[in-house]
Design a protein around this motif. Structure first.
Motif, mmCIF file in Angstrom:
data_model
loop_
_atom_site.group_PDB
_atom_site.id
_atom_site.type_symbol
_atom_site.label_atom_id
_atom_site.label_comp_id
_atom_site.label_asym_id
_atom_site.label_seq_id
_atom_site.Cartn_x
_atom_site.Cartn_y
_atom_site.Cartn_z
ATOM 1 N N ILE A 657 0.838 -1.208 0.000
ATOM 2 C CA ILE A 657 0.000 0.000 0.000
ATOM 3 C C ILE A 657 0.867 1.249 0.000
ATOM 4 N N LYS A 658 1.906 1.272 0.841
ATOM 5 C CA LYS A 658 2.766 2.456 0.893
ATOM 6 C C LYS A 658 3.493 2.676 -0.432
ATOM 7 N N THR A 659 3.978 1.585 -1.023
ATOM 8 C CA THR A 659 4.654 1.715 -2.317
ATOM 9 C C THR A 659 3.691 2.209 -3.382
ATOM 10 N N GLN A 660 2.484 1.687 -3.350
ATOM 11 C CA GLN A 660 1.503 2.132 -4.334
ATOM 12 C C GLN A 660 1.169 3.605 -4.151
ATOM 13 N N MET A 661 1.121 4.072 -2.920
ATOM 14 C CA MET A 661 0.840 5.482 -2.678
ATOM 15 C C MET A 661 1.932 6.368 -3.280
ATOM 16 N N ILE A 662 3.171 5.888 -3.266
ATOM 17 C CA ILE A 662 4.258 6.645 -3.892
ATOM 18 C C ILE A 662 4.021 6.772 -5.388
ATOM 19 N N PHE A 663 3.674 5.656 -6.031
ATOM 20 C CA PHE A 663 3.454 5.681 -7.471
ATOM 21 C C PHE A 663 2.215 6.512 -7.828
ATOM 22 N N ILE A 664 1.171 6.442 -7.018
ATOM 23 C CA ILE A 664 -0.017 7.254 -7.289
ATOM 24 C C ILE A 664 0.301 8.730 -7.099
#
Length: 792
Positions: A657-664
């Motif tokens: 989730i945290k990694t995805q938030m970076i990409f978003i």
């Protein structure tokens, strides 16, 4: 420096704001191309090197027990290059500093260092010595998380006995680039590790002297892409020794996840840069058309002085070329830094010995060439208009644009209700078709990127909720080494803090339907189970039938079956007899391809009255009770692995989730660059063309803030209309990515909620206001007296 080149320098200085806006679009497009292609190359090249270094197997065959001497027939099969028998078992890790039981996978390695299939790469310490039997090599991530180092002693529960082992080294292996424990979907080195034992010691501990329970091997090159038929023959030859599972490399979990990620990244790297560079080319075209129209008299003069069409054309093409060059260089530098960042981010998920950013001539050269080509294409179309100008006509001022009614004025019932300001705004928007079209296209692209990011975030949260809150509702899952009976369930119910215990039976099977076959597993549940509840896409609970199967949609698609069809089920354990089973219902799942059945019906397929492979627990969550429960579980010799749902969810939130938030966040920033740059460019061109109109309105009594409001309305109309068109494009882009990432292990649901489409519109309005701040500042600084002077 020639006269035209000096003129070019002056023009670029005068248009630095516009140039900066277009350059940023080119730079972001090049940056996206570089970092995505570089990350794709880094992962793929690291994968190839690592697999070759460790001699990754082409197949894995899990068996009950096979004498090593009986494997000569398998080794001599045409197409089999080499095999290695080994021992594999799950174990419980008992660390003195950790109360909770930890899971471990135990594998055997040759006693002496030699080239071998599925080899390891030592990170610390050394290989086994000859001084003691009970030496172990621990995988590096687990060792780092628990501060383990060579020379320490640890305890593993092996074959129901607590064994003390000396750590001689830590290592990684290409077999576990993406290392996940039982039931997990993301790496969790805090709760799962791999432990390598000497072959002779493993044979002694697991009572497999001269035998193995797994065979790994490599294939001849011509069989690697299509190994299925060869592996079926191998399975048939080993059938007397109880084959549980045959896994070709393409289905091996770690390799499959890594390969799917590489494939998805390659697809995405072809989409995002194209969007930015297309927008940049169109915006640059608008700028060139305006620049040439503004200089028509000067162009006519240059032609009259003897400058050729080619010289003038080249002069304006240089304008676009310099923008492409500047944006390309900035993009290459940013792309390099981003590729380092993204590559380092992948290290959180994948274990490589040498995953690093590689600067490849192809990636950087292609990115620079694409930037130049897009910029030149964007400038050539505008520059071409200069060639069509007749010198005598060009030296005359451009005739005023023809007025007349716009199509909206024919809708009297609407037009009559509009104020003077809105009429002026809409006339300008509709009459400037090229600028409006480019602005709407840019806004549509920005909104589509942002919509995709928000939909992917919603999909990830939905998967976590659907799989770990609605389907899986147990707190702890215990998996046994072998099938057990009712006594195991009674024993689990007596554990401290257990409020509810339900049995489960997991059986690996092969499913056949006509020409289609698929390996998978069936999970047996009790009637009205409360801790595992299969559901359909709407979230409605489904119950396994008394007889037959409840099959997830992905498995049904693979087998081409629907409700009411019959499939052949061949269990890998028990009697191993083929049985016909009806597909009673279809469930939905976004992880794996589960099949459910009534536990008594599934036990009958194995020739048992009631068999259990594990127990699911709902427990008291008070810390003291939980600690007491964990201590008791550690002492259970029959337990193979322990899964805690809360740990899985925490790990998902802290990694995926945290990694995805970076990409978003990056996608939102990229979309903001499109919005801001295209809006600013259009507004500055609009203001430059209408300086006299602005000054006239000021003289007539309109304040500069009112005039700025008209420009803001134009920007909002164009941007919001374009963003609205981009919403369905974002949905289609997300749908395409869902197809790309649609694998046996993972599916991306399409979540459609009003707020997911409202957010891009809100961001579009915010970026429009941010760009208008600059425009309003220029309006306040405008010298309206100079603007009213007639230029001859």
């Amino acid at each position: 420096m020639s006269v035209l080149d000096r003129k070019l320098v002056r023009e670029m200085r005068a248009s630095k704001g516009l140039i900066l806006a277009i350059t940023s679009l080119v730079a972001v497009g090049v940056m996206c191309f570089v970092y995505m292609k570089a990350a794709h190359h880094n992962l793929r090249s690291a994968q190839e090197r690592y697999y070759a270094q460790c001699r990754l197997a082409d197949f894995w065959i899990d068996l009950k027990k096979v004498p090593v001497a009986e494997l000569a027939e398998l080794a001599n099969m045409p197409g089999v290059s080499e095999i290695r028998p080994r021992i594999q078992h799950y174990a419980t890790v008992d660390l003195d500093r950790v109360i909770a039981p930890l899971n471990g996978l135990v594998l055997s390695l040759p006693d002496r260092r030699q080239p071998t299939i599925n080899d390891i790469v030592l990170k610390r310490g050394s290989y086994y010595t000859e001084s003691r039997r009970n030496e172990v090599i621990v995988n590096e991530a687990f060792a780092q998380r628990h501060a383990l180092y060579p020379g320490q002693w640890i305890h593993l529960i092996l074959n129901n006995r607590r064994q003390e082992l000396l750590i001689v080294g830590t290592a990684i292996s290409a077999e576990f680039v993406y290392l996940v424990g039982p039931g997990a979907i993301t790496p969790d080195p805090e709760h799962f590790g791999v432990f390598y034992l000497k072959q002779t010691y493993a044979e002694e501990v697991f009572d497999l002297d001269g035998a193995a329970n797994q065979v790994v091997g490599t294939l001849a090159p011509q069989y690697r892409e299509q190994p299925d038929e060869l592996l079926r023959r191998a399975e048939a030859r080993l059938e007397p020794y109880g084959v549980f599972n045959v896994t070709p490399r393409k289905y091996q979990y770690s390799n499959r996840f890594l390969s799917d990620e590489i494939r998805g990244l390659g697809t995405f790297s072809n989409i995002l840069p194209v969007i930015f560079l297309t927008v940049a080319a169109l915006v640059l075209n608008v700028l060139m058309v305006r620049l040439i129209d503004q200089q028509r008299s000067l162009i006519g003069t240059l032609k009259g002085l003897g400058y050729s069409d080619a010289q003038i054309f080249l002069h304006f093409v240089k304008f676009g070329g310099l923008i492409g060059l500047g944006g390309g260089l900035v993009g290459l530098a940013l792309g390099n830094r981003m590729s380092v960042f993204v590559t380092d981010l992948y290290k959180q998920f994948f274990e490589f010995p040498d995953l690093h950013n590689e600067v490849t001539a192809w990636t950087y050269g292609t990115a620079g060439a694409i930037a130049m080509v897009c910029s030149l294409i964007g400038s050539m179309y505008g520059a071409r208009t200069a060639l069509r100008m007749n010198p005598a006509q060009a030296m005359r001022p451009r005739p005023p644009a023809q007025g007349g009614k716009i199509w909206l004025e024919r809708l009297g019932f609407i037009w009559q209700r509009l104020s003077f300001g809105w009429r002026m705004v809409l006339r300008n928007v509709i009459r400037n078709r090229l600028r409006t079209g480019v602005g709407m296209f840019a806004a549509a692209m920005g909104a589509s990127i942002m919509t995709t990011g928000f939909m992917m975030r919603a999909a990830t949260h939905f998967i976590v909720d659907f799989q770990f809150q609605q389907i899986m509702q147990s707190d702890i899952d215990l998996t046994f080494k072998d099938e057990r009976g009712d006594d195991a369930l009674l024993e689990a119910r007596k554990l401290p803090g257990v409020e509810l215990a339900e049995p489960v039976l997991d059986v690996a099977c092969e499913f056949l339907h006509g020409p289609y076959r698929k390996k998978g597993g069936v999970t047996g549940l009790i009637e009205n189970a409360r801790l595992t509840i299969p559901r359909d896409a709407s979230g409605n609970a489904l119950r396994p039938p008394p007889y037959g199967l409840l099959m997830t949609r992905k498995m049904a698609q693979k087998l081409r079956v629907s409700i009411g069809d019959q499939v052949t089920v061949v269990p890998s354990k028990g009697l191993r007899q083929s049985r016909q089973a009806v597909v009673a219902d279809i469930a939905d799942s976004y992880l794996g391809m589960s099949v459910y059945a009534d536990i008594h019906y599934l036990s009958s397929l194995l020739g048992e009255e009631l068999a259990l492979s594990g127990v699911q627990l709902k427990v008291d969550r008070r810390p003291d009770i939980r600690d007491q429960l964990n201590r008791e579980i550690k002492q259970l010799p029959a337990v193979q692995s322990v899964g805690a749902r809360a740990d899985m969810i925490d790990n998902l939130n802290n990694t995926l989730i945290k990694t995805q938030m970076i990409f978003i966040g990056l996608l939102t920033m990229f979309a903001g660059v499109i919005f801001f740059s295209s809006i600013l460019n259009a507004s500055l061109i609009n203001l430059a063309e209408r300086r006299r109109e602005v000054a006239t309105l000021v003289v007539q009594g309109y304040t500069q803030w009112q005039v700025g409001g008209y420009f803001l309305r134009e920007s909002l109309v164009v941007t919001l209309c374009g963003a609205a068109l981009g919403l369905p494009l974002g949905y289609l882009l997300t749908r395409m990515l869902a197809v790309v990432y649609d694998t046996d292990m993972f599916r991306l649901p399409l979540i459609v909620r009003p707020e997911l489409f409202a957010l891009p519109m809100v961001f579009a309005a915010v970026f429009t206001l941010a760009a208008h701040v600059i425009v309003q500042r220029l309006i306040l600084q405008l010298d309206w007296r100079d603007a009213l002077n007639v230029k001859e």
